[in-house]
Motif scaffolding. Structure first.
Motif, PDB file in Angstrom:
ATOM      1  N   MET A   1      10.781  88.008  54.111  1.00 35.51           N
ATOM      2  CA  MET A   1      11.230  88.851  53.002  1.00 35.51           C
ATOM      3  C   MET A   1      12.116  88.027  52.067  1.00 35.51           C
ATOM      4  N   LEU A   2      11.910  88.230  50.755  1.00 36.24           N
ATOM      5  CA  LEU A   2      12.620  87.437  49.753  1.00 36.24           C
ATOM      6  C   LEU A   2      13.872  88.177  49.285  1.00 36.24           C
ATOM      7  N   LEU A   3      14.979  87.454  49.223  1.00 41.25           N
ATOM      8  CA  LEU A   3      16.205  87.990  48.620  1.00 41.25           C
ATOM      9  C   LEU A   3      16.161  87.613  47.141  1.00 41.25           C
ATOM     10  N   THR A   4      16.292  88.600  46.254  1.00 41.26           N
ATOM     11  CA  THR A   4      16.228  88.304  44.811  1.00 41.26           C
ATOM     12  C   THR A   4      17.523  88.736  44.140  1.00 41.26           C
ATOM     13  N   VAL A   5      17.944  87.962  43.145  1.00 44.63           N
ATOM     14  CA  VAL A   5      19.079  88.381  42.324  1.00 44.63           C
ATOM     15  C   VAL A   5      18.723  88.127  40.865  1.00 44.63           C
ATOM     16  N   ASP A   6      18.804  89.198  40.066  1.00 42.11           N
ATOM     17  CA  ASP A   6      18.570  89.087  38.629  1.00 42.11           C
ATOM     18  C   ASP A   6      19.902  89.373  37.939  1.00 42.11           C
ATOM     19  N   ILE A   7      20.490  88.330  37.335  1.00 41.18           N
ATOM     20  CA  ILE A   7      21.780  88.479  36.664  1.00 41.18           C
ATOM     21  C   ILE A   7      21.517  88.660  35.172  1.00 41.18           C
ATOM     22  N   GLY A   8      21.655  89.904  34.698  1.00 37.51           N
ATOM     23  CA  GLY A   8      21.488  90.208  33.278  1.00 37.51           C
ATOM     24  C   GLY A   8      22.850  90.404  32.634  1.00 37.51           C
ATOM     25  N   VAL A  12      23.810  93.210  37.307  1.00 34.96           N
ATOM     26  CA  VAL A  12      23.321  92.259  38.306  1.00 34.96           C
ATOM     27  C   VAL A  12      22.560  93.102  39.323  1.00 34.96           C
ATOM     28  N   VAL A  13      21.289  92.776  39.536  1.00 32.19           N
ATOM     29  CA  VAL A  13      20.495  93.535  40.503  1.00 32.19           C
ATOM     30  C   VAL A  13      20.136  92.620  41.671  1.00 32.19           C
ATOM     31  N   MET A  14      20.599  93.024  42.849  1.00 38.47           N
ATOM     32  CA  MET A  14      20.244  92.305  44.079  1.00 38.47           C
ATOM     33  C   MET A  14      19.132  93.093  44.753  1.00 38.47           C
ATOM     34  N   ASP A  54      18.306  92.946  58.557  1.00 38.87           N
ATOM     35  CA  ASP A  54      19.241  91.965  59.086  1.00 38.87           C
ATOM     36  C   ASP A  54      19.037  90.680  58.278  1.00 38.87           C
ATOM     37  N   PHE A  55      20.055  89.829  58.198  1.00 40.40           N
ATOM     38  CA  PHE A  55      19.890  88.587  57.431  1.00 40.40           C
ATOM     39  C   PHE A  55      18.773  87.703  57.992  1.00 40.40           C
ATOM     40  N   SER A  56      18.467  87.872  59.268  1.00 38.89           N
ATOM     41  CA  SER A  56      17.376  87.074  59.840  1.00 38.89           C
ATOM     42  C   SER A  56      16.009  87.492  59.272  1.00 38.89           C
ATOM     43  N   ASP A  57      15.944  88.681  58.614  1.00 42.41           N
ATOM     44  CA  ASP A  57      14.693  89.103  57.967  1.00 42.41           C
ATOM     45  C   ASP A  57      14.456  88.354  56.654  1.00 42.41           C
ATOM     46  N   VAL A  58      15.513  87.710  56.124  1.00 46.38           N
ATOM     47  CA  VAL A  58      15.414  87.041  54.823  1.00 46.38           C
ATOM     48  C   VAL A  58      14.921  85.605  55.030  1.00 46.38           C
ATOM     49  N   THR A  59      13.750  85.310  54.444  1.00 46.58           N
ATOM     50  CA  THR A  59      13.147  83.990  54.657  1.00 46.58           C
ATOM     51  C   THR A  59      13.259  83.087  53.435  1.00 46.58           C
ATOM     52  N   GLY A  60      13.665  83.646  52.300  1.00 50.09           N
ATOM     53  CA  GLY A  60      13.818  82.848  51.086  1.00 50.09           C
ATOM     54  C   GLY A  60      14.664  83.611  50.088  1.00 50.09           C
ATOM     55  N   ALA A  61      15.164  82.883  49.082  1.00 52.43           N
ATOM     56  CA  ALA A  61      16.011  83.531  48.079  1.00 52.43           C
ATOM     57  C   ALA A  61      15.722  82.948  46.706  1.00 52.43           C
ATOM     58  N   VAL A  62      15.740  83.810  45.694  1.00 53.19           N
ATOM     59  CA  VAL A  62      15.498  83.362  44.320  1.00 53.19           C
ATOM     60  C   VAL A  62      16.472  84.075  43.385  1.00 53.19           C
ATOM     61  N   VAL A  63      17.036  83.297  42.461  1.00 55.71           N
ATOM     62  CA  VAL A  63      18.053  83.808  41.545  1.00 55.71           C
ATOM     63  C   VAL A  63      17.616  83.538  40.114  1.00 55.71           C
ATOM     64  N   SER A  64      17.657  84.558  39.254  1.00 55.18           N
ATOM     65  CA  SER A  64      17.488  84.300  37.818  1.00 55.18           C
ATOM     66  C   SER A  64      18.739  84.805  37.125  1.00 55.18           C
ATOM     67  N   VAL A  74      27.047  83.473  42.640  1.00 60.00           N
ATOM     68  CA  VAL A  74      25.940  84.148  43.329  1.00 60.00           C
ATOM     69  C   VAL A  74      25.246  83.170  44.283  1.00 60.00           C
ATOM     70  N   VAL A  75      25.000  81.960  43.790  1.00 56.86           N
ATOM     71  CA  VAL A  75      24.334  80.956  44.631  1.00 56.86           C
ATOM     72  C   VAL A  75      25.182  80.663  45.875  1.00 56.86           C
TER      73      VAL A  75
END
Ligand SMILES: Nc1ncnc2c1ncn2[C@@H]1O[C@H](COP(=O)(O)OP(=O)(O)O)[C@@H](O)[C@H]1O
Ligand SMILES: CC(C)(COP(=O)(O)O)[C@@H](O)C(=O)NCCC(=O)O
Ligand SMILES: [K+]
Length: 255
Positions: A1-8, A12-14, A54-64, A74-75
């Motif tokens: 599952m991907l963790l995403t953050v869009d900082i407008g 800010v949407v996580m 759980d954080f172990s479900d997060v396999t990648g992260a992307v930030v814009s 955020v990073v």
């Protein structure tokens, strides 16, 4: 599952994204340049706990981010919570399209993410309207080149500026007007918000198609697109998750 953050510039949407473009959990913060790493870490904690992940479900992260003042916090908070190095969207990565602009390094990465999602879902020339703090229109030709954009005041900030500058105009929270031609101040303002923005989009689509010499597929996204698009006369695809789809696609292309 991907963790995403869009900082407008407004929010800010996580999010937690198990499949392309769909968030299984999301948290929205007002954008405030003073926010600390600790606040973002608490935010991720809440985001993950909210739906029993759980954080172990997060396999990648992307930030814009289009707010550079917040990117590093955020990073750092993503690193601290997940032990992952997030992919930070930038113009140099594999995008799935090329950029033909004077200063591609200045192009808003929200527009880059929108375009990355759109080139995978739509054929031909594209006009992508992103209605957030600002309204932007990204133009891509059918050979998948980002040739430029149009930037103008967003629906909410232009309305707020009107109220701030005119003594007799009240603050309004947008509602759908009864008709085009208002009979009282507030109705006149509701009409102004809706139809000025809708007519601008229609007019820009016509002009872009004229300039390109080919028809364009128009797509609308961003917080306020849902209220404006129904009043447009041109055919417009409403794609509220376009930026999120783009983040997924950029991650797949670059991670
Ligand atoms: N679903 C919505 N309905 C009405 N207004 C919205 C909605 N989503 C966002 N807004 C408003 O639109 C403006 C832009 O918000 P947003 O789309 O989050 O922009 P950004 O990506 O620039 O942070 C803000 O003033 C916000 O309050
Ligand atoms: C145009 C924007 C302010 C839009 O931001 P948003 O409304 O999504 O918060 C952002 O994409 C930005 O800062 N762009 C940099 C300038 C450019 O794209 O040329
Ligand atoms: K925008």
């Amino acid at each position: 599952m991907l963790l995403t953050v869009d900082i407008g510039n407004t929010n800010v949407v996580m999010g937690l994204m198990p499949t392309r473009g769909e968030l299984a959990s999301q948290l929205r913060f007002p954008t405030d340049k003073r926010r600390t790493v600790r606040e973002f870490m608490d935010g991720f904690e809440a985001l993950v706990a909210m739906h029993g992940f759980d954080f172990s479900d997060v396999t990648g992260a992307v930030v814009s981010s289009v707010v550079p003042e917040l990117t590093e916090s955020v990073v750092a908070s993503v690193r601290a919570k997940t032990n992952l190095e997030p992919l930070v969207v930038n113009y140099k990565m594999n995008l799935g399209f090329s950029i033909d602009m004077d200063t591609p390094e200045r192009l808003g990465v929200d527009m880059i993410a929108d375009a990355a999602g759109a080139v995978n879902d739509y054929d031909g020339a594209l006009a992508i309207f992103d209605m957030g703090t600002a309204t932007t229109c990204s133009v891509l030709t059918s050979d998948r080149t980002y040739i430029g954009s149009i930037i103008y005041p967003g629906v909410v900030i232009s309305q707020d500026a009107l109220t701030a500058q005119c003594s007799q105009l009240p603050f309004i929270k947008f509602e759908k007007p009864k008709g085009l031609i208002g009979k009282n101040t507030v109705e006149c303002m509701y009409s102004g918000v809706l139809y000025s923005n809708a007519a601008t989009i229609d007019g820009l689509i016509d002009r872009i198609a004229d300039e390109l010499g080919e028809p364009v597929t128009a797509i609308a996204t961003g917080g306020v697109s849902r209220m404006i698009v129904p009043a447009c006369r041109r055919k417009i695809v409403h794609d509220p998750n376009l930026l999120l789809k783009g983040l997924w696609d950029l991650y797949k292309l670059n991670a």
